[in-house]
Design a protein around this motif. Structure first.
Motif, PDB file in Angstrom:
ATOM      1  N   HIS A   1       0.842  -1.197   0.000  1.00 56.37           N
ATOM      2  CA  HIS A   1       0.000   0.000   0.000  1.00 56.37           C
ATOM      3  C   HIS A   1       0.877   1.246   0.000  1.00 56.37           C
ATOM      4  O   HIS A   1       1.707   1.442   0.887  1.00 56.37           O
ATOM      5  N   LEU A   2       0.687   2.090  -0.993  1.00 57.07           N
ATOM      6  CA  LEU A   2       1.456   3.323  -1.149  1.00 57.07           C
ATOM      7  C   LEU A   2       0.737   4.425  -0.370  1.00 57.07           C
ATOM      8  O   LEU A   2      -0.372   4.824  -0.722  1.00 57.07           O
ATOM      9  N   THR A   3       1.343   4.906   0.711  1.00 56.27           N
ATOM     10  CA  THR A   3       0.635   5.765   1.660  1.00 56.27           C
ATOM     11  C   THR A   3       0.597   7.244   1.292  1.00 56.27           C
ATOM     12  O   THR A   3      -0.202   7.985   1.853  1.00 56.27           O
ATOM     13  N   ASP A   4       1.461   7.692   0.401  1.00 60.11           N
ATOM     14  CA  ASP A   4       1.549   9.119   0.106  1.00 60.11           C
ATOM     15  C   ASP A   4       1.747   9.334  -1.398  1.00 60.11           C
ATOM     16  O   ASP A   4       2.842   9.161  -1.921  1.00 60.11           O
ATOM     17  N   ARG A   5       0.686   9.691  -2.083  1.00 64.85           N
ATOM     18  CA  ARG A   5       0.746   9.845  -3.538  1.00 64.85           C
ATOM     19  C   ARG A   5       1.661  11.005  -3.938  1.00 64.85           C
ATOM     20  O   ARG A   5       2.409  10.915  -4.910  1.00 64.85           O
ATOM     21  N   ARG A   6       1.578  12.095  -3.193  1.00 62.06           N
ATOM     22  CA  ARG A   6       2.400  13.266  -3.526  1.00 62.06           C
ATOM     23  C   ARG A   6       3.879  12.922  -3.421  1.00 62.06           C
ATOM     24  O   ARG A   6       4.674  13.257  -4.324  1.00 62.06           O
ATOM     25  N   LEU A   7       4.254  12.256  -2.354  1.00 59.64           N
ATOM     26  CA  LEU A   7       5.653  11.896  -2.162  1.00 59.64           C
ATOM     27  C   LEU A   7       6.109  10.887  -3.221  1.00 59.64           C
ATOM     28  O   LEU A   7       7.260  10.932  -3.675  1.00 59.64           O
ATOM     29  N   ALA A   8       5.215   9.998  -3.633  1.00 59.43           N
ATOM     30  CA  ALA A   8       5.554   9.043  -4.688  1.00 59.43           C
ATOM     31  C   ALA A   8       5.892   9.768  -5.983  1.00 59.43           C
ATOM     32  O   ALA A   8       6.840   9.402  -6.693  1.00 59.43           O
TER      33      ALA A   8
END
Length: 349
Positions: A150-157
């Motif tokens: 699960h990718l928790t932070d779209r902006r940081l990705a």
């Protein structure tokens, strides 16, 4: 993967049927031709409009394939597009099968990977336009998808993807075992502007992207006819105390006496969770030390439902496991949490 395809012409219908014969051995395939198709179609007709077809399958399928012009596909999906984390993969293949185009949700939705597979089946040219693929770079959203993280932070990705394209090194750590060669864009150093952390504990740095394995097992026991809202509120509160997102939960486990408990079934359906139940004899095989209740044993045949359910499911389905949360009580619900441990894999280079 559930795939829905629609074609509009005789050539397109033949190509769609050919592709379907390749995909149906591995996927759930639903192929159609437009109701306007003349003659005896090789695929079932879709009697409604293209807009109806798109609306129906956009939320039901993992991937949509349009055999026809790009413009047709773009106009059809436009009213339903939300974002790359929610949209299905969308491919467009011309009716002669010369080009297979990854149009939407290339990474998270898996359109790029499916595009490459379909192009190989049809001897087509795959058209993939995402920057990391074009440059042969590591893509964190693809890595997360391939390992069910699960990718928790779209902006940081997005910031990490930009940093990768700019040639900046990205730190990498994992609580879970790792197999395969670390991509050149990643390093074990902590002296990086951005980093990626895989595990069950939130990293302290705001510049570290937390990827949580979707291997959490919620063991739940409850009184008969406990409302879904009570189960949900208690489960989310306990997860929040641990800093864990509900998206990291894979399974709810309980005793088979609760197999038809509507509150549990509704909770699992709402969050897309697997629901597995076990007999008292199976739960007694759970490995570990558990809080024991003679009252519970008298009713269910086992001394502890929630903790044994979580541990038994995790030990059955994962390479290793450990207990994250012992038995908790509230809202007519008992709850425990186990984490399944599996190997994180990088593709061979």
């Amino acid at each position: 993967m559930k795939i829905a395809l629609i074609s509009f012409t005789a050539q397109g219908a033949k190509l769609g049927a050919k592709l379907g014969s390749q995909l149906e051995d591995f996927e759930e395939f639903h192929g159609f031709v437009s109701a306007r198709f003349a003659g005896d179609p090789p695929l079932p007709r879709w009697e409604g409009s293209l807009s109806d077809w798109t609306q129906h399958w956009f939320c039901k399928a993992d991937a949509l394939i349009f055999v026809g012009a790009c413009g047709i596909a773009v106009r059809a999906i436009a009213p339903f597009v939300r974002d790359k984390f929610a949209d299905p993969a969308v491919l467009v293949i011309d009716e002669k099968g010369k080009f297979c185009i990854s149009l939407l949700s290339g990474h998270v939705g898996g359109a790029n990977a499916l595009c490459s597979r379909c192009a190989a089946y049809l001897d087509s040219t795959p058209v993939i336009t995402t920057a990391t693929d074009l440059n042969g770079k590591f893509a964190v959203d693809v890595f997360a998808r391939q390992n069910d993280l699960h990718l928790t932070d779209r902006r940081l990705a997005k910031e990490i993807s930009a940093a990768v394209l700019a040639g900046k090194p990205i730190g990498f750590t994992s609580e879970l075992p790792v197999e395969g060669k670390l991509p050149s864009e990643l390093c074990n150093s902590s002296d990086c502007a951005f980093a990626i952390s895989v595990g069950f504990h939130r990293p302290e740095s705001d510049h570290t992207l937390w990827l949580v394995p979707r291997t959490l097992v919620l063991g739940i026991g409850c009184r008969k006819q406990t409302a879904e809202e009570s189960i949900e509120a208690f489960a989310l509160d306990e997860l929040s105390k641990l800093g864990l997102p509900v998206q990291a939960v894979n399974t709810v486990a309980s005793i088979d006496l609760k197999a038809q408990e509507q509150g549990l079934l509704q909770f699992c359906k709402k969050y897309g969770l697997a629901f597995r139940t076990y007999s008292a004899a199976e739960l007694m095989q759970a490995q570990g030390t558990f809080a024991s209740s003679e009252f519970v044993r008298g009713i269910t045949g086992v001394d502890n439902v929630c903790q044994r359910s979580a541990v038994y499911d995790a030990q059955t389905h994962y390479e290793e496991h450990h207990l994250l949360l012992e038995k908790q009580k509230g809202n007519g619900v008992t709850l425990s949490l186990a984490a399944g441990v599996r190997t994180i894999r990088f593709p061979a280079i």
